[in-house]
Design an enzyme around this catalytic site. Structure first.
Site, PDB file in Angstrom:
ATOM      1  N   ARG A 102       0.875  -1.181   0.000  1.00 17.69           N
ATOM      2  CA  ARG A 102       0.000   0.000   0.000  1.00 17.69           C
ATOM      3  C   ARG A 102       0.904   1.219   0.000  1.00 17.69           C
ATOM      4  NH1 ARG A 102      -5.189   1.192   3.727  1.00 17.69           N
ATOM      5  NH2 ARG A 102      -6.010  -0.101   2.054  1.00 17.69           N
ATOM      6  N   HIS A 129      -7.480   0.839  -6.337  1.00 12.97           N
ATOM      7  CA  HIS A 129      -7.634  -0.078  -5.194  1.00 12.97           C
ATOM      8  C   HIS A 129      -8.276  -1.368  -5.723  1.00 12.97           C
ATOM      9  CE1 HIS A 129      -7.747  -1.432  -1.203  1.00 12.97           C
ATOM     10  NE2 HIS A 129      -8.596  -0.597  -0.644  1.00 12.97           N
ATOM     11  N   GLN A 132      -9.994  -4.012  -3.430  1.00 12.77           N
ATOM     12  CA  GLN A 132     -11.301  -3.542  -2.963  1.00 12.77           C
ATOM     13  C   GLN A 132     -12.375  -3.860  -4.006  1.00 12.77           C
ATOM     14  OE1 GLN A 132     -11.980  -1.838   0.110  1.00 12.77           O
ATOM     15  NE2 GLN A 132     -14.026  -2.392  -0.566  1.00 12.77           N
ATOM     16  N   ASP A 224     -17.537   6.689  -0.856  1.00 14.08           N
ATOM     17  CA  ASP A 224     -16.245   6.615  -0.160  1.00 14.08           C
ATOM     18  C   ASP A 224     -15.983   7.998   0.456  1.00 14.08           C
ATOM     19  OD1 ASP A 224     -13.679   5.917   0.702  1.00 14.08           O
ATOM     20  OD2 ASP A 224     -12.762   6.018  -1.286  1.00 14.08           O
ATOM     21  N   CYS A 264     -16.398   1.327   0.947  1.00 20.11           N
ATOM     22  CA  CYS A 264     -15.190   0.509   1.169  1.00 20.11           C
ATOM     23  C   CYS A 264     -14.738   0.541   2.616  1.00 20.11           C
ATOM     24  CB  CYS A 264     -14.077   0.981   0.241  1.00 20.11           C
ATOM     25  SG  CYS A 264     -13.684   2.720   0.442  1.00 20.11           S
ATOM     26  N   ARG A 292     -13.491  -8.768   1.484  1.00 20.09           N
ATOM     27  CA  ARG A 292     -12.078  -8.484   1.156  1.00 20.09           C
ATOM     28  C   ARG A 292     -11.250  -9.734   1.396  1.00 20.09           C
ATOM     29  NH1 ARG A 292      -9.919  -3.381   1.369  1.00 20.09           N
ATOM     30  NH2 ARG A 292      -8.026  -4.468   0.727  1.00 20.09           N
TER      31      ARG A 292
HETATM   32  N1   CP Z   1     -11.155  -0.491   2.564  1.00 21.18           N
HETATM   33  C1   CP Z   1      -9.866  -0.552   2.970  1.00 21.18           C
HETATM   34  O1   CP Z   1      -8.929  -0.747   2.182  1.00 21.18           O
HETATM   35  O2   CP Z   1      -9.692  -0.416   4.312  1.00 21.18           O
HETATM   36  P1   CP Z   1      -8.304  -0.208   5.080  1.00 21.18           P
HETATM   37  O3   CP Z   1      -7.795   1.139   4.664  1.00 21.18           O
HETATM   38  O4   CP Z   1      -8.656  -0.266   6.542  1.00 21.18           O
HETATM   39  O5   CP Z   1      -7.371  -1.302   4.672  1.00 21.18           O
HETATM   40  N1  NVA Z   2     -10.190   6.516  -0.975  1.00 21.81           N
HETATM   41  C1  NVA Z   2      -9.760   6.069   0.339  1.00 21.81           C
HETATM   42  C2  NVA Z   2      -9.931   4.582   0.451  1.00 21.81           C
HETATM   43  C3  NVA Z   2      -9.501   3.980   1.760  1.00 21.81           C
HETATM   44  C4  NVA Z   2      -9.652   2.493   1.787  1.00 21.81           C
HETATM   45  C5  NVA Z   2      -8.319   6.475   0.570  1.00 21.81           C
HETATM   46  O1  NVA Z   2      -7.506   6.344  -0.345  1.00 21.81           O
HETATM   47  O2  NVA Z   2      -8.015   6.932   1.672  1.00 21.81           O
END
Ligand code: CP
Ligand code: NVA
Length: 305
Positions: A102, A129, A132, A224, A264, A292
């Protein structure tokens, strides 16, 4: 499939292979447990940003399949700072059997995939993502019984999650609507990419600024956060722009009677979604979060077994 970096790189058949594998592994898990198909395998979890779902579901998913995961926090590696991304990729490849990352910059995921000799999985970047989206389409499939004829409407920021949903819908022939404020649309180059896939799959892609027009007749409403991780400096500005895009009972009433509402997570309750919707009859937020785990086990099985 050697890596899982962007849905734009996969065919509809490959996406269905992941979904079908996830369905199978979920059934197997619910009826007693999975076979240890990743016995002795180790997945590195590289995080430049916080996480609940991604961290826990990848760790637990590896354990379910007989393997192990190694969590590397934002402070540890210094990806691209303490050490170059190609060097990190090549060093980790000597120790582990897969890398989940990430990052802030999507380019770091691309570089990891280029230089690692083990599979690389994108656990969220500023661009997309994809894990997701796989969990989300598994959830839609379960709740609607099919993806045929489904219209998914995303309301809010044209961000990483929105892009992955659009790419997946376009590949799989799912109709995709999106309502964003002006200036927060998905970029034209990615829309063009999705439109090419939609032409092949038969999906309809529609772009709105009016959330009511977008959700009318929809099977799925998705939202989101208005400010994603890394955009904190813009939070105040965004908070002034986005309130007309809140998913509340009034907006949900314009969709089909059996609409499901997705997010999400993490949610900023009272901003992009109200408590009443998040905890209401249409919400599938928590089965969606659970999926997930199952979707990613499908990805891990296909990449690492
Ligand atoms: N939806 C998601 O990716 O959650 P986290 O940021 O908690 O991993
Ligand atoms: N769009 C959000 C998703 C988190 C899972 C972010 O990038 O923070």
């Amino acid at each position: 499939m050697e890596n899982f970096v962007s849905l734009t790189e996969l065919s509809a058949d490959e996406i269905w292979t992941v979904l079908n594998k996830a369905v199978k592994l979920k059934q197997e898990w619910k009826s007693g447990g999975n076979r240890p198909i990743l016995k002795g395998k180790i997945l590195a979890l590289v995080f430049q940003k916080p996480s609940l779902r991604t961290r826990v579901s990848f760790d637990v998913g590896m354990l379910h399949l007989g393997g192990n995961a190694l969590y590397l926090s934002p402070n540890e590696i210094g990806l691209g700072g303490r050490e170059s991304v190609p060097d990190v990729a090549r060093v980790l490849s000597g120790y582990v059997d897969g890398i989940m990352a990430r990052t802030f910059s999507h380019d770091h995921i691309v570089q990891l995939a280029e230089y690692a000799s083990v599979p690389v999985i994108n656990g969220l970047s500023d661009f997309n993502h994809p894990c997701q989206a796989m969990g989300d389409f598994l959830t839609i499939l379960e709740h609607k019984g099919t993806l045929d004829g489904i219209t998914l409407t995303y309301v809010g920021d044209g961000n990483n999650v929105a892009r992955s949903l659009m790419f997946t819908a376009a590949k799989l022939g799912v109709n995709f609507n999106i309502a964003t404020p002006e200036g927060y649309e998905i970029e034209q180059e990615y829309v063009t990419l999705a439109e090419n896939d939609a032409a092949a799959s038969g999906a309809t892609l529609q772009f709105f600024h009016d959330p009511v027009a977008a959700v009318t007749g929809s099977d799925v409403i998705y939202t989101d956060v208005w400010t994603s991780m890394g955009q904190e400096a813009e939070a105040k500005k965004r908070l002034a722009v986005f309130p007309p895009y809140q998913v509340n009972d009034e907006l949900v009433a314009h969709a089909k009677d059996d609409v499901i509402v997705m997010h999400c997570l993490p949610a900023h309750r009272g901003e992009e979604i109200t408590d009443s919707v998040a905890d209401g009859a249409h919400s599938v937020l928590f089965p969606q979060a659970e999926n997930r785990l199952h979707a990613q086990k499908g990805i891990l099985a296909l990449l690492m077994a």
